[in-house]
Design an enzyme around this catalytic site. Structure first.
Site, PDB file in Angstrom:
ATOM      1  N   ASP A 144       0.837  -1.210   0.000  1.00  0.00           N
ATOM      2  CA  ASP A 144       0.000   0.000   0.000  1.00  0.00           C
ATOM      3  C   ASP A 144       0.866   1.252   0.000  1.00  0.00           C
ATOM      4  O   ASP A 144       0.925   1.952   1.008  1.00  0.00           O
ATOM      5  CB  ASP A 144      -0.909  -0.071   1.243  1.00  0.00           C
ATOM      6  N   GLU A 195      -2.042   9.964  -0.861  1.00  0.00           N
ATOM      7  CA  GLU A 195      -3.288   9.212  -1.081  1.00  0.00           C
ATOM      8  C   GLU A 195      -3.992   8.935   0.240  1.00  0.00           C
ATOM      9  O   GLU A 195      -5.213   9.019   0.356  1.00  0.00           O
ATOM     10  CB  GLU A 195      -2.985   7.895  -1.809  1.00  0.00           C
ATOM     11  N   GLU A 196      -3.204   8.602   1.242  1.00  0.00           N
ATOM     12  CA  GLU A 196      -3.785   8.173   2.519  1.00  0.00           C
ATOM     13  C   GLU A 196      -4.414   9.340   3.284  1.00  0.00           C
ATOM     14  O   GLU A 196      -3.907  10.459   3.256  1.00  0.00           O
ATOM     15  CB  GLU A 196      -2.687   7.560   3.405  1.00  0.00           C
ATOM     16  N   ASP A 242      -3.058  -0.869  -6.871  1.00  0.00           N
ATOM     17  CA  ASP A 242      -3.107  -0.603  -5.431  1.00  0.00           C
ATOM     18  C   ASP A 242      -3.341  -1.907  -4.671  1.00  0.00           C
ATOM     19  O   ASP A 242      -4.064  -2.787  -5.140  1.00  0.00           O
ATOM     20  CB  ASP A 242      -4.224   0.417  -5.131  1.00  0.00           C
ATOM     21  N   HIS A 331      -3.519  -1.603   6.254  1.00  0.00           N
ATOM     22  CA  HIS A 331      -3.460  -0.508   7.224  1.00  0.00           C
ATOM     23  C   HIS A 331      -3.047  -0.957   8.618  1.00  0.00           C
ATOM     24  O   HIS A 331      -3.367  -0.307   9.611  1.00  0.00           O
ATOM     25  CB  HIS A 331      -4.791   0.279   7.269  1.00  0.00           C
TER      26      HIS A 331
HETATM   27 ZN   LIG Z   1      -3.826   2.702   2.261  1.00  0.00          ZN
END
Ligand SMILES: [Zn+2]
Ligand SMILES: *[C@@H]1O[C@H](CO)[C@@H](O)[C@H](O)[C@H]1NC(C)=O
Length: 380
Positions: A144, A195-196, A242, A331
């Site tokens: 990720d 992105e996060e 992704d 995550h």
């Molecule tokens: Zn992520």
């Protein structure tokens, strides 16, 4: 001159309407003996030249983020000198930084045929995000999206020489300079920042880099009479990778109806590579499971939030390569280097390279693989 240009534009418009979508299959010979494999060491998690430098915390605005950005710049500068590199910068407040503006840097690398002028090239655009999540502390985000960034870097290096060969051949043969899309097509890599979410995913706390880039490119006009009106319009197909690289073989649906044709091509390539014994990961499961889905089937295109959103909102066709069920360590601190299944990472890289080679119609332009590199997999 003026009338001629109007006429030329009309002809161009007509050819664009008549022509079919890009894609020409690679032969078995090219897949087995020519297209370069990812190099064995590329994805070594400790000292591999492509992946290892990305496997560090790289939260926007921190030193780790800049080191990774420099790694991309050095890689393209050293290995892919014919590419044009640029950065697109922005800043934003975030829910966790109070009044401070956090900087975001998108990395952009582009290569198009040498005879095509700015505004006339159309791109296959390969995309992943390189930032890592703010929490938990020390989070690496291996799937990720460190691994997807590395897959893209290795994939474009695998097709670079064939692009050179093809464009040299086209130039030396000479061609009608009323260029059609096939003669104007290039490739682009976007490694996006921010992105996060910093706190929790909302429309304003997420995809900082992608939102800034899509807006800027939407407002960046090419010269009048260019094939494409804005920089955003020159993206023919936005391919977003992704959450890939774990060994879990999570199925990836075809999310978007308008790019289902490209999903089907990639799925076909995945099946061919498996059948030819060219994948290193041992899984029998297919990743792209919806090849047989019909165009009037069910597409859940508004579910998955990711960097493509601001591009899709502006009409950019997108192929989103993300599993519908996220990897087990998603995550969590466990999404680390050891979590990656390196044969899977290599296979994704090969699949991405082969897909791009078909999209850019590179059959016939790959040199035979050097003998030393052939042995290992040719036994398969
Ligand atoms: Zn992520
Ligand atoms: C973007 O930021 C980088 C890193 O701070 C800097 O080196 C670069 O000059 C900036 N580029 C532009 C176009 O502002």
């Amino acid at each position: 001159m003026r009338a001629w240009r109007v006429y030329a534009a009309l002809v161009l418009l007509l050819t664009r309407c008549l022509q079919t979508l890009a894609y020409a299959p690679l032969s078995d010979d090219t897949l087995k003996h020519r297209i370069p494999w990812p190099e064995t060491n590329d994805f070594d998690i400790h000292n591999g030249p492509i992946l290892a430098p990305i496997l560090v915390p790289r939260v926007p605005g921190t030193p780790g983020s800049l080191e990774v950005l420099n790694h991309f710049i050095k890689f393209f500068g050293n290995e892919l000198p014919d590419w044009t590199i640029s950065l697109q910068n922005s800043t934003s407040k975030t829910p966790t930084h109070g009044d401070k503006n956090v900087p975001f840097h998108n990395f952009i690398a582009t290569r198009h045929p040498p005879w095509v002028s700015t505004g006339n090239a159309g791109y296959l655009t390969l995309v992943a995000h390189y930032d890592s999540k703010y929490t938990p502390e020390g989070f690496i985000g291996a799937t990720d999206s460190a691994a997807p960034c590395a897959m893209i870097m290795s994939a474009v290096r695998s097709i670079d020489a064939a692009l050179t060969n093809k464009w040299a051949a086209m130039e030396s043969q000479g061609f009608d300079l009323d260029l059609d899309d096939e003669q104007s097509r290039g490739i682009q890599v976007l490694l996006l920042d921010g992105e996060e979410a910093f706190q929790s995913w909302t429309a304003t706390d997420s995809i900082y880099g992608a939102r800034s880039l899509a807006e800027e490119w939407d407002n960046t006009m090419y010269p009048a009479m260019s094939t494409h009106k804005t920089m955003l319009n020159s993206i023919e197909l936005f391919v977003l990778l992704d959450l890939l690289g774990s060994g879990e073989n999570l199925p990836i649906p075809s999310w978007m109806q308008n790019t289902h044709w490209s999903y089907q091509h990639m799925a076909e390539m995945e099946q061919r590579l498996r059948k030819l014994g060219l994948f290193k990961s041992d899984a029998k499961q297919t990743w792209l499971t919806e090849k047989e889905k019909k165009n009037d089937g069910v597409f859940q295109q508004n579910i998955m939030q990711d960097d493509h959103i601001p591009f899709v909102a502006r009409g950019v066709p997108t192929l989103h390569l993300i599993p519908s069920h996220f990897p087990r360590e998603w995550h969590r601190i466990g999404d680390n280097a050891e979590y990656l299944d390196i044969p899977t990472v290599e296979d994704w890289s090969l699949l991405t390279a082969a897909f791009a080679a078909e999209y850019l119609e590179l059959e016939g332009y790959f040199d035979p693989r050097p003998q030393a590199l052939r042995a290992a997999r040719d036994e398969l």
